[in-house]
Every structure is written in structure tokens, then in C-alpha cells.
Design an enzyme around this catalytic site. Structure first.
Site, mmCIF file in Angstrom:
data_model
loop_
_atom_site.group_PDB
_atom_site.id
_atom_site.type_symbol
_atom_site.label_atom_id
_atom_site.label_comp_id
_atom_site.label_asym_id
_atom_site.label_seq_id
_atom_site.Cartn_x
_atom_site.Cartn_y
_atom_site.Cartn_z
ATOM 1 N N GLU A 268 0.852 -1.198 0.000
ATOM 2 C CA GLU A 268 0.000 0.000 0.000
ATOM 3 C C GLU A 268 0.877 1.232 0.000
ATOM 4 O O GLU A 268 1.829 1.318 0.775
ATOM 5 C CB GLU A 268 -0.899 0.077 1.237
ATOM 6 C CG GLU A 268 -2.100 -0.814 1.275
ATOM 7 C CD GLU A 268 -2.968 -0.535 2.507
ATOM 8 O OE1 GLU A 268 -2.859 0.569 3.077
ATOM 9 O OE2 GLU A 268 -3.724 -1.430 2.902
ATOM 10 N N GLU A 323 -13.665 5.693 -1.135
ATOM 11 C CA GLU A 323 -14.578 4.812 -0.408
ATOM 12 C C GLU A 323 -15.318 5.620 0.654
ATOM 13 O O GLU A 323 -14.739 6.022 1.657
ATOM 14 C CB GLU A 323 -13.792 3.658 0.220
ATOM 15 C CG GLU A 323 -13.080 2.789 -0.814
ATOM 16 C CD GLU A 323 -12.149 1.784 -0.184
ATOM 17 O OE1 GLU A 323 -12.638 0.895 0.543
ATOM 18 O OE2 GLU A 323 -10.918 1.887 -0.398
ATOM 19 N N LYS A 326 -15.477 4.758 4.756
ATOM 20 C CA LYS A 326 -14.302 4.579 5.604
ATOM 21 C C LYS A 326 -14.352 5.590 6.741
ATOM 22 O O LYS A 326 -14.633 6.773 6.531
ATOM 23 C CB LYS A 326 -13.012 4.759 4.792
ATOM 24 C CG LYS A 326 -12.791 3.676 3.751
ATOM 25 C CD LYS A 326 -11.341 3.560 3.350
ATOM 26 C CE LYS A 326 -10.525 2.960 4.472
ATOM 27 N NZ LYS A 326 -9.136 2.689 4.087
ATOM 28 N N GLU A 332 -9.206 9.792 4.525
ATOM 29 C CA GLU A 332 -9.430 8.348 4.451
ATOM 30 C C GLU A 332 -10.422 7.980 3.342
ATOM 31 O O GLU A 332 -10.360 6.877 2.802
ATOM 32 C CB GLU A 332 -9.944 7.822 5.785
ATOM 33 C CG GLU A 332 -8.902 7.761 6.875
ATOM 34 C CD GLU A 332 -7.822 6.735 6.583
ATOM 35 O OE1 GLU A 332 -8.179 5.594 6.220
ATOM 36 O OE2 GLU A 332 -6.638 7.083 6.683
#
Length: 490
Positions: A268, A323, A326, A332
Site C-alpha cells: 500500500e 470509499e 471509511k 481516508e
């Protein structure tokens, strides 16, 4: 990605095919993390088409969802599946459970779906539920299951760790694992990786370190842009990027345990395109610069670090989509390369000379149709024109931009590009001749930067004239090297 505590005290274009021939070393690969903590994402079949249309050949999942694995069948896309932290205890304590999981989630789809690794947990050491003691036994049981199914040579077992696994990370040469992890967990894990021919997965985020230490860490250092660099006081190595320093701290920690032969995969890394007002550096321009420069560097075969210069790193960018479910700060929910409607947050290419744009190459553009929500520390991107319907690209008519050298391609490739720019390219290289105003500093990188910018400005700042096969890239703030100021017009 679980939390921004990974900073851990670390201080710290469109392609235009010029008549140059460079020999590329074997390059690493770039994939994406396909997270699904959202309620508005497209179905798996459409996601797979999105991956294919953007030349993304590697994807990492955070589970082993059957609909996703079925959609990936027959595509040739390499897939990493994940055993969630929640079932590590059962996987570690019951070999039959591990075998059934592998049989149901890997063997049932392979080889039509090209699963090439199983990530056992994710950032287990960070998880407050304290599954650490179960990690290595779970990995051992999963590998045993693969062996029984004769898949162990094709499918590797690994587990992503966060930089919080390090006790020391600055300078990189002093990197060491935490005392509670080094012997009881990391040594047996590394031994398993060595004996099975696997690799250590590392989640590394320069954004967290920069955000927490923006007063002492240069943004250019975090974004792979030209900068003064940082010298490791322990071994004298010079670092031009914060990601290199983070990864070399992990290499040093492995070396301290006598595991110098194990590869690292960056499982990541990424940069948010939007953040809260206190998330310094979050913004679309910086996200595009970080991910674009990272991808270009990896694919051009120059991903080695100062400590491991020959180590071509494979990287998974976080993340495919924004997203919306999250938890945590705004950042985030804004790491995605794509919006849920499949529109691009910004544009980067996943191949050198790719086919997506009629000319390919690595590039980025701000998506001006959306609000980027950039926060403090964001830099404005250069104003770049859109391709015309014919696939050609017009020169920029507004804003200013400059072309600078990409030191990460190495001196040989910079020199070859410099020779072209000052020769057949027609750049004005008189200011970098001995005794002239821009001769100092007398380095290939400095001279190449001046020559590349001259070529770019003389070509009317046309898109594609600042690439030199990866040896150059655009910046939106006027560069100054030594006493030499770069012109913004021919």
C-alpha cells in the site's frame, strides 16, 4: 491502511517518443488496491472492465469475494486475496480451517483467476484486537494447505506490515523492528518467507510523515520531485525521496536479523486528493504528483533504493476508488484514483507508452470538473489542455509550467536526453557552457533540467515535449538551481 501513525518519526505528460534509444532494466510492476468500504461502487464486472481499460494488470483485494474473483477470471490480471484479521485465530489454530479456506477461495478459481498471493491479515500488529501471536502460525497453515493442493509454487503467502512495526526508522540505516516483534514474530515470519520464496509486504505512506512534520520535511522530498536530499548520517547514503527512506529502514531492520535476501513489495502507498483543513498536503495536485511520479519511476526500472539499488520494487497504489464509508478524517475517503462513477480523480497511466491516450505515456491532469478540496500545503497543478477528439494535444494557452530533470532515471539516461536536447532538439544550451551563467552547479541533473526546460519552452510548452522517455517531468512552480533562474517562455 489503518491509521496515520506510520509517520513514526521519519524526518524527513503525455508521452512524446523522441528519437532517443534507452536501454531499460527489468522494471517492477504497479497494481492497485481494490477496497470496497463503500455503498456506491460499481459492480465487479464493471470494475474489471475499468482495470482492463486502464492497463492495470495487478490488483490486491481485502477479502476473497466470489463475485470479484469470478469477474477477474480469464482476464490475466494478477490477484492478491486476503484472509481477514477476524479469522486469523481459526486459521492459526485449525489446519483444517486453513485448508478449507484455501480450497474454497483459491483452488476453486485458480488458474482461470490468476491468484498469485494470499495476504494473511493486514497490518496485524496495529489491530487493537491483538492477533499478533496468531499471525505466523496462520501463515504456516496457509502455506501447508497450498502445498497439499500443489499450488505453493504459484501462490505465495505473505502479510502486509505497517511502518509501526519499526522501533527505529531514522536515519534509515538505523532501522530496526520493535523489540516485542523482532524475535517472536518477525524472525519466524522472515524465515518462512525465505524458505517459501515469498516476500515481505510493507504499507508505506510518505503522506503521514509529511503531514506530521511539514515544518521539517520538504514537500518535494515527499513527492519524488527534485530536492536537496537528505544524507543518512549512519552510512553516508543520500536520499532523494521519503518513500526510499521508509523502505530502506525496513531493509535495514531485516538486515539486522540477517535476512538481506528477502524482497519487499510495497503493498500500500498513496496520497489523498482531499483532506481536512489540518491535513497538510492533502489535495489533488499532490496526489497526482506522488502517484504519477511513483508509477513512472517503477515502470522505467528505477525503483531501487539507495540501500538496495538493484531491487526493483513492485507496488500497489492505494486505492482504486474513493470509499465513502471509511471512518476517520476526510483523507481516508479520498485516496482513490477513481470516483465511484468511474470518472478519474486525476489521470495517471499504468504503462510506459500505454494505449489509452493515442500516445500513451505517464501523465496526470487535474479533473477540473470536480472540486478537489485541496487543503493547506497543496500546490496548484500546471494548466494542462485536454486531448482533442482526434487524439492530438494542443499547447497550453494559460498558466505557466516548467520542465525539469527526473534524477531517478540515472545519469546515463539523463546524459543521453541532454545530448539530444542540446543537439538535434535545438535547445538553447549556451547558458550551461563553462563560465556561463547557469554552468554551476556542474552536474548532469542541473544541466539536463535547464536544457529540457529550454526545449519545452521553445516548443511552445506543447504537451509531450517534456518527457524524454521518463527523464523529465512538469512542475508548476519556477525551479531555481544554484543562481540560475529558469525562463518560462522561448
Amino acid at each position: 491502511m489503518l491509521c496515520p501513525s506510520q509517520s513514526m518519526g521519519l524526518l524527513l505528460f503525455f508521452s512524446f517518443l523522441l528519437p532517443l534509444v534507452f536501454s531499460y532494466s527489468e522494471a517492477g510492476t504497479v497494481g492497485v488496491n481494490y477496497g470496497r468500504v463503500a455503498n456506491n461502487l460499481p459492480p465487479a464486472t464493471k470494475v474489471v472492465e475499468l482495470l482492463k481499460s486502464n492497463d492495470i494488470g495487478h490488483v490486491k483485494l481485502y477479502d476473497a469475494d466470489p463475485s470479484v474473483l469470478r469477474a477477474l477470471a480469464g482476464t490475466g490480471i494478477k490477484v492478491v486475496v486476503t484472509i481477514p484479521n477476524e479469522i486469523l485465530v481459526a486459521t492459526a489454530s485449525r489446519s483444517g480451517f486453513a485448508f478449507a479456506w484455501v480450497q474454497r477461495n483459491v483452488a476453486a478459481y485458480y488458474p482461470s483467476t490468476q491468484i498469485d498471493a494470499i495476504a494473511v491479515g493486514n497490518e496485524v500488529f496495529v489491530d487493537s484486537r491483538n492477533f499478533t501471536a496468531f499471525l505466523v502460525p496462520a501463515m504456516q497453515n496457509v502455506h501447508a494447505a497450498l502445498s497439499r493442493l500443489r499450488l505453493d509454487s504459484a501462490v505465495k503467502v505473505c502479510s502486509p506490515i505497517a511502518l509501526t512495526a519499526l522501533q527505529a526508522s531514522y536515519p534509515p540505516s538505523a532501522g530496526s523492528f520493535r523489540s516485542d516483534l523482532a524475535e517472536p514474530v518477525m524472525r519466524p515470519m522472515l524465515e518462512l518467507l525465505r524458505t517459501t520464496g515469498s516476500y515481505l509486504m510493507v504499507n508505506a505512506y510518505p503522506f503521514f510523515a509529511y503531514e506530521a512534520n511539514a515544518d521539517v520535511i520538504s514537500l518535494d522530498y515527499a513527492l519524488f520531485r527534485p530536492n536537496e536530499g537528505v544524507v543518512d548520517s549512519g552510512n553516508g547514503l543520500r536520499y532523494d525521496s521519503l518513500l526510499d527512506a521508509q523502505i530502506d529502514a525496513v531493509f535495514a531492520a531485516m538486515s539486522a536479523l540477517k535476512y538481506d535476501d528477502i524482497k519487499i513489495v510495497i503493498s500500500e502507498t498513496g496520497w489523498p486528493s482531499k483532506g481536512d483543513s489540518n491535513e497538510t498536503g492533502a489535495g489533488a495536485a499532490n496526489a497526482a504528483a506522488y502517484n504519477g511520479n511513483l508509477v513512472r519511476r517503477v515502470l522505467s526500472g528505477n525503483a531501487g533504493t539507495p540501500l538496495r539499488p538493484q531491487a526493483d520494487l513492485n507496488v500497489y497504489v492505494f486505492a482504486l476508488f474513493n470509499e465513502n464509508q471509511k471512518p476517520g478524517p476526510t483523507s481516508e475517503r479520498n485516496y482513490g484514483l477513481f470516483y465511484p462513477d468511474e470518472g478519474k480523480v486525476y489521470d495517471i497511466q499504468f504503462t510506459l507508452g500505454g494505449s489509452n491516450s493515442g500516445g500513451g505515456g505517464l501523465r496526470w491532469e487535474e479533473d477540473r470538473g470536480r472540486s478537489n478540496g485541496g487543503s493547506k500545503g497543496s500546490s496548484s497543478p500546471p494548466t494542462l489542455p485536454q486531448p482533442s477528439s482526434s487524439g492530438t494535444v494542443r499547447a497550453s494557452s494559460t498558466g505557466e509550467s516548467w520542465c525539469v530533470a527526473n534524477a531517478m532515471v540515472g545519469k546515463a539516461r539523463l546524459q543521453a536526453a541532454l545530448d539530444f536536447a542540446c543537439g538535434d532538439g535545438g535547445a538553447d544550451c549556451r547558458p550551461i557552457q563553462p563560465g556561463a551563467a547557469c554552468y554551476e552547479p556542474d552536474t548532469v541533473e542541473a544541466h539536463a533540467a535547464y536544457a529540457f526546460n529550454s526545449y519545452y519552452q521553445r516548443k511552445g510548452r506543447a504537451i509531450g515535449t517534456c518527457d524524454f522517455e521518463g527523464a523529465a517531468y512538469l512542475v508548476s512552480q519556477a525551479p531555481k538551481i544554484g543562481r540560475c533562474a529558469f525562463p518560462s517562455g522561448a
